[in-house]
Motif scaffolding. Structure first.
Motif, PDB file in Angstrom:
ATOM      1  N   LEU A 242      10.072  -2.294   2.081  1.00 47.18           N
ATOM      2  CA  LEU A 242       9.068  -2.698   1.066  1.00 47.18           C
ATOM      3  C   LEU A 242       7.696  -2.592   1.718  1.00 47.18           C
ATOM      4  CD1 LEU A 242       8.232  -3.680  -1.775  1.00 47.18           C
ATOM      5  CD2 LEU A 242       8.418  -6.236  -0.773  1.00 47.18           C
ATOM      6  N   GLN A 245       6.525   0.948   0.986  1.00 49.11           N
ATOM      7  CA  GLN A 245       6.309   1.372  -0.185  1.00 49.11           C
ATOM      8  C   GLN A 245       4.962   0.872  -0.775  1.00 49.11           C
ATOM      9  OE1 GLN A 245       8.745   3.662  -1.060  1.00 49.11           O
ATOM     10  NE2 GLN A 245       9.606   2.798   0.989  1.00 49.11           N
ATOM     11  N   VAL A 246       4.500  -0.156  -0.237  1.00 55.20           N
ATOM     12  CA  VAL A 246       3.225  -0.789  -0.601  1.00 55.20           C
ATOM     13  C   VAL A 246       1.905  -1.086   0.392  1.00 55.20           C
ATOM     14  CG1 VAL A 246       4.468  -2.465  -2.193  1.00 55.20           C
ATOM     15  CG2 VAL A 246       4.034  -3.125  -0.056  1.00 55.20           C
ATOM     16  N   GLU A 251       2.229   2.874  -3.932  1.00 62.68           N
ATOM     17  CA  GLU A 251       2.715   1.854  -5.001  1.00 62.68           C
ATOM     18  C   GLU A 251       3.946   2.449  -5.435  1.00 62.68           C
ATOM     19  OE1 GLU A 251      -0.005   1.281  -8.120  1.00 62.68           O
ATOM     20  OE2 GLU A 251      -1.679   0.311  -6.533  1.00 62.68           O
ATOM     21  N   THR A 253       7.170   1.092  -5.872  1.00 64.08           N
ATOM     22  CA  THR A 253       7.965   0.062  -5.950  1.00 64.08           C
ATOM     23  C   THR A 253       9.402   0.317  -6.625  1.00 64.08           C
ATOM     24  OG1 THR A 253       6.655  -0.784  -7.975  1.00 64.08           O
ATOM     25  CG2 THR A 253       6.420  -1.671  -5.929  1.00 64.08           C
ATOM     26  N   ARG A 254       9.324   1.362  -7.365  1.00 64.86           N
ATOM     27  CA  ARG A 254      10.487   1.994  -7.877  1.00 64.86           C
ATOM     28  C   ARG A 254      11.494   2.006  -6.730  1.00 64.86           C
ATOM     29  NH1 ARG A 254      10.546   6.592  -9.881  1.00 64.86           N
ATOM     30  NH2 ARG A 254      12.241   6.593 -11.012  1.00 64.86           N
ATOM     31  N   TRP A 256      11.642   0.540  -4.027  1.00 61.51           N
ATOM     32  CA  TRP A 256      11.984  -0.790  -3.568  1.00 61.51           C
ATOM     33  C   TRP A 256      13.232  -1.352  -4.365  1.00 61.51           C
ATOM     34  CZ3 TRP A 256      12.862  -4.610  -0.129  1.00 61.51           C
ATOM     35  CH2 TRP A 256      12.928  -5.758  -0.686  1.00 61.51           C
ATOM     36  N   THR A 257      13.073  -1.078  -5.601  1.00 63.05           N
ATOM     37  CA  THR A 257      13.983  -1.482  -6.450  1.00 63.05           C
ATOM     38  C   THR A 257      15.299  -0.863  -6.444  1.00 63.05           C
ATOM     39  OG1 THR A 257      12.491  -2.127  -8.391  1.00 63.05           O
ATOM     40  CG2 THR A 257      14.675  -1.771  -8.913  1.00 63.05           C
ATOM     41  N   PRO A 321       3.206  -7.153  -3.080  1.00 63.98           N
ATOM     42  CA  PRO A 321       4.538  -7.462  -3.236  1.00 63.98           C
ATOM     43  C   PRO A 321       4.651  -8.827  -3.807  1.00 63.98           C
ATOM     44  CG  PRO A 321       4.214  -6.720  -1.075  1.00 63.98           C
ATOM     45  CD  PRO A 321       2.857  -6.831  -1.556  1.00 63.98           C
ATOM     46  N   ILE A 324       5.699  -8.498  -7.433  1.00 58.80           N
ATOM     47  CA  ILE A 324       6.947  -8.052  -7.942  1.00 58.80           C
ATOM     48  C   ILE A 324       7.760  -8.945  -8.530  1.00 58.80           C
ATOM     49  CG2 ILE A 324       9.123  -7.191  -6.964  1.00 58.80           C
ATOM     50  CD1 ILE A 324       7.443  -5.738  -4.555  1.00 58.80           C
TER      51      ILE A 324
END
Length: 331
Positions: A242, A245-246, A251, A253-254, A256-257, A321, A324
């Motif tokens: 994570l 990614q941030v 950014e 975050t997709r 991370w998902t 985060p 999120i």
């Protein structure tokens, strides 16, 4: 004649090739070249038949000697259980690592079979999914692993408080207000993590940011670079991805998902570990700042000051985060 106390030496590729030829049952080594120098020195070795190997020579670090004994032992364990990792190649004497006597002292070397596959793509959801899946396989395999006197634990002392002390003592952050803010953020983060009583403990990869892997043609992520690993918080192992990614204004975050989706295909993530992972993003950032700060004697204060300032300025992005989604469906 004046005697000096060296802190770092560069071993030639020619010498590494001779070292491998003397200590490993490999025939027909054709070439050896330096791939990179940094926290470790890494060499690519090729044979006349096309086989490729990677030799990693561990660096002296402030935290202490490289824990290659635990690392290689863990890699053998998880590889036997089918986890896709780069496994160490034994020496002629059946040892999984060897010791090199460099001018600055003993350094540990490990030879690995080179991992086939392509480099992961930044922000790619498919690659992220593959990384999450392999990390979950790793954590599953870790449940049956009994660490044999590991040198380090990935706890808050190792990941947060000692790195923070290195930053403070380095003197590289000259603005007292910036240093005070960093210390306050770190203290709040550590205190909040300590309030989480049900955090999972595992044997961590320790540096699963998405690029310590190769993606095979089948879409599988094969892990390498375990030298920052050890027994520690599972939430930290998740958080490193994570963080990648941030941090630094990213950014993605997709990804991370997708990473979490891949992980959950193999094993669940508890709500406590998920919540803590968000906080461990800050811990990871402070850890990296501490690594840079510890390199002043080798790299020089001018070379450390710029990346440390950049890391300090990007700290606010690591706090994102917290936004999120925490909805039940995320678990």
């Amino acid at each position: 004649m004046t005697d000096f106390d060296p802190i770092y030496s560069m071993v030639s590729a020619k010498a590494i090739k001779g070292l491998i030829e003397s200590n490993y049952a490999l025939a027909g080594l054709a070439s050896c070249r330096l791939l990179q120098r940094g926290l470790n020195d890494v060499y690519l070795v090729s044979s006349t038949s096309g086989e490729r190997y990677v030799f990693r020579l561990s660096h002296h670090r402030v935290r202490g000697p490289a824990d290659v004994k635990s690392e290689t032992d863990f890699l053998i364990h998880v590889s036997k259980l089918g986890v896709p990792v780069a496994t160490p190649i034994p020496t002629i004497g059946c040892e999984l690592f060897l010791q090199v006597h460099a001018p600055e002292g003993r350094r540990e070397g490990v030879l690995f079979q080179a991992v086939d596959g392509r480099e992961p793509h930044a922000g790619d959801v498919g690659d992220a999914h593959a990384n999450g899946r392999t990390l979950a396989l790793l954590h599953n395999a870790a449940e049956t692993y009994i660490p044999n006197a590991p040198l380090y634990k990935l706890d808050l002392e190792h990941l947060l408080y000692r790195p923070l002390a290195r930053i403070r003592s380095s003197g590289v952050i000259e603005d007292p207000s910036v240093l005070d803010e960093l210390e306050q953020i770190a203290e709040r983060t550590g205190a909040a993590i300590k309030l989480s009583a049900n955090l999972s403990w595992t044997y961590c990869h320790g540096d699963c940011h998405g690029f310590n892997s190769k993606i095979t043609e089948a879409g599988e992520a094969v892990f390498f670079d375990f030298d920052d690993g050890g027994p520690g918080y599972l939430a930290y192992d998740l958080a490193v991805f994570l963080w990648a990614q941030v941090s630094f204004g990213r950014e993605t975050t997709r990804a991370w998902t997708s990473f979490l989706d891949g992980y959950r295909l193999i094993r669940p993530v508890t709500s406590d570990d998920f919540e803590a992972a968000l906080r461990f993003v800050v811990v990871r950032h402070v850890w990296l700042m501490g690594e840079h700060a510890s390199r002043i004697e080798e790299w020089g204060s001018n070379n450390v000051r710029w990346p440390l300032r950049r890391l300090s300025c990007s700290l606010q992005s690591t706090l994102r985060p917290a936004s999120i989604s925490r909805t039940p469906s995320a678990f």
